[in-house]
Design an enzyme around this catalytic site. Sequence first.
Site, PDB file in Angstrom:
ATOM      1  N   CYS A  46      13.963  11.090   6.652  1.00  0.00           N
ATOM      2  CA  CYS A  46      13.729  10.747   8.069  1.00  0.00           C
ATOM      3  C   CYS A  46      14.976  10.920   8.918  1.00  0.00           C
ATOM      4  O   CYS A  46      14.894  11.278  10.084  1.00  0.00           O
ATOM      5  CB  CYS A  46      13.181   9.328   8.186  1.00  0.00           C
TER       6      CYS A  46
ATOM      7  N   GLU B 280       9.090   2.018  11.253  1.00  0.00           N
ATOM      8  CA  GLU B 280      10.156   2.993  10.941  1.00  0.00           C
ATOM      9  C   GLU B 280       9.487   4.359  10.921  1.00  0.00           C
ATOM     10  O   GLU B 280       8.724   4.669  10.006  1.00  0.00           O
ATOM     11  CB  GLU B 280      10.772   2.688   9.573  1.00  0.00           C
TER      12      GLU B 280
ATOM     13  N   LYS C 258       0.897  -1.177   0.000  1.00  0.00           N
ATOM     14  CA  LYS C 258       0.000   0.000   0.000  1.00  0.00           C
ATOM     15  C   LYS C 258       0.923   1.210   0.000  1.00  0.00           C
ATOM     16  O   LYS C 258       1.410   1.635   1.040  1.00  0.00           O
ATOM     17  CB  LYS C 258      -0.869  -0.024   1.260  1.00  0.00           C
TER      18      LYS C 258
ATOM     19  N   GLU D  30       8.981  17.234  14.380  1.00  0.00           N
ATOM     20  CA  GLU D  30       9.523  16.919  13.059  1.00  0.00           C
ATOM     21  C   GLU D  30       8.893  17.854  12.022  1.00  0.00           C
ATOM     22  O   GLU D  30       7.672  17.872  11.858  1.00  0.00           O
ATOM     23  CB  GLU D  30       9.221  15.462  12.696  1.00  0.00           C
TER      24      GLU D  30
HETATM   25  P1  NAD Z   1       2.138   8.901   6.964  1.00  0.00           P
HETATM   26  O1  NAD Z   1       2.259   8.237   8.277  1.00  0.00           O
HETATM   27  O2  NAD Z   1       1.186  10.010   6.810  1.00  0.00           O
HETATM   28  O3  NAD Z   1       1.750   7.849   5.833  1.00  0.00           O
HETATM   29  C1  NAD Z   1       2.539   6.702   5.588  1.00  0.00           C
HETATM   30  C2  NAD Z   1       1.663   5.620   4.981  1.00  0.00           C
HETATM   31  O4  NAD Z   1       0.720   5.193   5.955  1.00  0.00           O
HETATM   32  C3  NAD Z   1       0.855   6.068   3.762  1.00  0.00           C
HETATM   33  O5  NAD Z   1       0.848   5.028   2.818  1.00  0.00           O
HETATM   34  C4  NAD Z   1      -0.536   6.284   4.354  1.00  0.00           C
HETATM   35  O6  NAD Z   1      -1.564   6.132   3.419  1.00  0.00           O
HETATM   36  C5  NAD Z   1      -0.577   5.161   5.380  1.00  0.00           C
HETATM   37  N1  NAD Z   1      -1.557   5.351   6.467  1.00  0.00           N
HETATM   38  C6  NAD Z   1      -1.995   6.506   7.013  1.00  0.00           C
HETATM   39  N2  NAD Z   1      -2.915   6.253   7.981  1.00  0.00           N
HETATM   40  C7  NAD Z   1      -3.040   4.903   8.055  1.00  0.00           C
HETATM   41  C8  NAD Z   1      -3.827   4.024   8.848  1.00  0.00           C
HETATM   42  N3  NAD Z   1      -4.663   4.486   9.775  1.00  0.00           N
HETATM   43  N4  NAD Z   1      -3.716   2.699   8.659  1.00  0.00           N
HETATM   44  C9  NAD Z   1      -2.865   2.212   7.733  1.00  0.00           C
HETATM   45  N5  NAD Z   1      -2.108   2.991   6.930  1.00  0.00           N
HETATM   46  C10 NAD Z   1      -2.180   4.330   7.093  1.00  0.00           C
HETATM   47  O7  NAD Z   1       3.614   9.366   6.589  1.00  0.00           O
HETATM   48  P2  NAD Z   1       4.073  10.261   5.358  1.00  0.00           P
HETATM   49  O8  NAD Z   1       3.672  11.670   5.618  1.00  0.00           O
HETATM   50  O9  NAD Z   1       3.649   9.582   4.092  1.00  0.00           O
HETATM   51  O10 NAD Z   1       5.663  10.114   5.457  1.00  0.00           O
HETATM   52  C11 NAD Z   1       6.495  10.966   6.161  1.00  0.00           C
HETATM   53  C12 NAD Z   1       6.877  10.357   7.506  1.00  0.00           C
HETATM   54  O11 NAD Z   1       7.573   9.119   7.314  1.00  0.00           O
HETATM   55  C13 NAD Z   1       7.827  11.211   8.318  1.00  0.00           C
HETATM   56  O12 NAD Z   1       7.429  11.224   9.652  1.00  0.00           O
HETATM   57  C14 NAD Z   1       9.164  10.489   8.185  1.00  0.00           C
HETATM   58  O13 NAD Z   1      10.078  10.746   9.231  1.00  0.00           O
HETATM   59  C15 NAD Z   1       8.731   9.078   8.155  1.00  0.00           C
HETATM   60  N6  NAD Z   1       9.772   8.221   7.569  1.00  0.00           N
HETATM   61  C16 NAD Z   1      10.473   7.379   8.402  1.00  0.00           C
HETATM   62  C17 NAD Z   1      11.502   6.589   7.886  1.00  0.00           C
HETATM   63  C18 NAD Z   1      12.305   5.666   8.770  1.00  0.00           C
HETATM   64  O14 NAD Z   1      12.958   4.783   8.243  1.00  0.00           O
HETATM   65  N7  NAD Z   1      12.286   5.804  10.078  1.00  0.00           N
HETATM   66  C19 NAD Z   1      11.787   6.641   6.520  1.00  0.00           C
HETATM   67  C20 NAD Z   1      11.052   7.503   5.715  1.00  0.00           C
HETATM   68  C21 NAD Z   1      10.036   8.284   6.259  1.00  0.00           C
END
Ligand code: NAD
Length: 508
Positions: free
Chosen positions: A300, A266, A191, A398
Amino acid sequence: MNTQLKDFKEKAVHKRVEDIKLYINGEFVDAESGVTFENINPFTNQVNNNVAEGRAADMDKAVAAAKYAFEKGPWGSLKVSERMNYINRIADLIDEEIEDIAILESLDTGLPISQTKNMTARAAENFRFYSRMVQAKLHGEAYPVDNEFLNYTIYKPLGVVGLITPWNAPFMLETWKVAPALATGNTVILKPGELSPLTANKLAEIIDKAGLPSGVFNVVHGFGETAGARLVEHPSVKAISFTGETTTGSTIIKNSADSLKKTSMELGGKSPLIVFNDADLDRALDAAVWGIFSFNGERCTSNARVFLHKNIKDKFVAALKERVANIKIGDPMDPSTELGPLIGKEHFNKVKSYIELAKEEGCEVVQGVVPEEVKAGNFVPPTLLLNATNDMRVCQEEIFGPVMAVIEFETEEEVIAAANDVKYGLAGFVWTNDIKRGHRIAHAVEAGMIWINAQNVRDLRIPFGGTKASGIGREGGHYAIFEFYTEPKVIHVALGDHHIPQFGKVKK
Ligand code: NAD
C-alpha cells in the site's frame, strides 16, 4: 540448487496443505452450508487446498460466540497480567513456527520467502509490543475540580470487534489488528482476504494452542459480499477495522451506518517518491527500487510515482533500468528470489492492462524478463513507465503491482503540486541533502506518513495511516489502543457537599 533452497522446497512440497475450516467458539468447524472454495497457488495456478466458505449464518454464530465470551466468559474478568500472558504466549508460538508460517504465506501469496520470513518475525513483535503498551500506557487521566470533584477516565474495551483484512502481507496486517484488539480486552472476529486464508488459519491454530477461552478469537473465511458484509452490518459488532481498497472502504462505511459502528479505514495509495539533484543518489536508488518491487509491488505504501529532478533524471533512469534488468524473478520459495508472482489471475490481468494503458498514454515501458521456467505463475516483471506525466491514469490510479511511473520535475513548487494532485494520501518519500527543503516537502505533501531520506522503515509506535482517499483513522502505537479498540469512560466523584439545585423544594 543451493541447500537452503532445496530445504525450503522440500518442506513446501512435502507439506500437505490441509483443507481449512472456520474457527468459531474454540472449534474448527465446517461452514453451515457445507460449501467450500478453492485456494489457488499464484506460482503454479494449481489448487493449494479447499477452504470452508463462511456466510451470514456462520458469521452470526461467530458473533454470538464472541459476544458471549466478552460478556459472560472469563476474558472480561481476567487480570491484565493474565491477559498479557496469553498475548505473550501467542508471540512465543509465532516465533516457534516462523518458518512454517513464512512457507504458508509464500505458498498462498507468491511473496518471496526471504520477505515473508521478515514479516513473520515482525508479527510476533506486534503481540509483544501491544502487551507492553497496554500494561504501561493504557491508563486514564484524573481531573480534579477544586476540592469539589475528582473526575477521572478509564479506558474500556468495545466488545466484539470485526477485523477485515486484504491478501497482501496478510499475516502481518492481521496480527497488527488482532494484537491490539485482544490486548485491550475485546473479543474478535477476523474475516481474512479470501485469496490468502492459510496464515489466518495458522493464527487460529496458534491462538487455540495458546489456550485463549472459547469465542475470544474467531476466524470466518469467505467472500466480502457475504461473510464480510454480514460482519459489517451485524448489530452486536461494535467496530470494524478494515484494510483494503478505497472503494471497499467506502462501501463498508455506508453499510455500517445503520448500526452506527466505529470504523477504521486503511485504504489504497499512489505514493510519491521525490529525488532532488542534491540527494544521495545511490541510497535513493536503493530505496526507490525496494519501495516498489518488494512485496511484488503489492504494497500500500509503495512509491508508485517517482519524481526525478531534471538534472539527475537521465543518470537515475539509467541506473533504474540496470536494476530492473537484474531483479531476480522466480520461485517464491527460493531464498534468493526478489520478485514473485502476483496474487491471482484477475489481479495479474489488471496490472497487465495498466501497462498496456501506459503505452497508449505515451509512456516508454521498460521491463525485466520473466524466466521461461516460471511462466505458469502470475508474473509481471519489474516495470518502469518512463516519460510519464502526473495527469495520466497510470499515475492517478492504484495499480498495486511492480510498476513504477517516472516523472520529471524542475522546481520544488511544481513537484509539491504534482505530488498532491492525486486522490490518495497514504505515504511519501523525499530525498534531498538540504535539511530545510526536506522538512518543507514533508510538511507540504498531503500524506499520513512521510520519510525523509529513507524507505518505509517501520516503527510500531507511530500513527500509521493515510489521509484523503487513503484512509480514516490511524493504526499503530497508542493510536490503536486509545483511539480505536477502547473507549474512554469518565467517572465524576463528588468530594464534598457541592451545590445541587433544589427544584420543587420551595412551596408554591
Ligand atoms: P479488497 O478491498 O478487495 O478486500 C479487502 C477485504 O475486504 C477482503 O477480506 C474482502 O473479502 C473484504 N470485502 C470486500 N467487499 C466487502 C464488503 N462489501 N463488506 C465487507 N468486506 C468486504 O482489497 P484487496 O484487493 O484484498 O487488498 C488490496 C488493497 O488493500 C489495495 O488497495 C491496498 O492499497 C490496500 N491496502 C491498504 C493498506 C493500508 O494500510 N492503507 C495496507 C494494505 C493494503
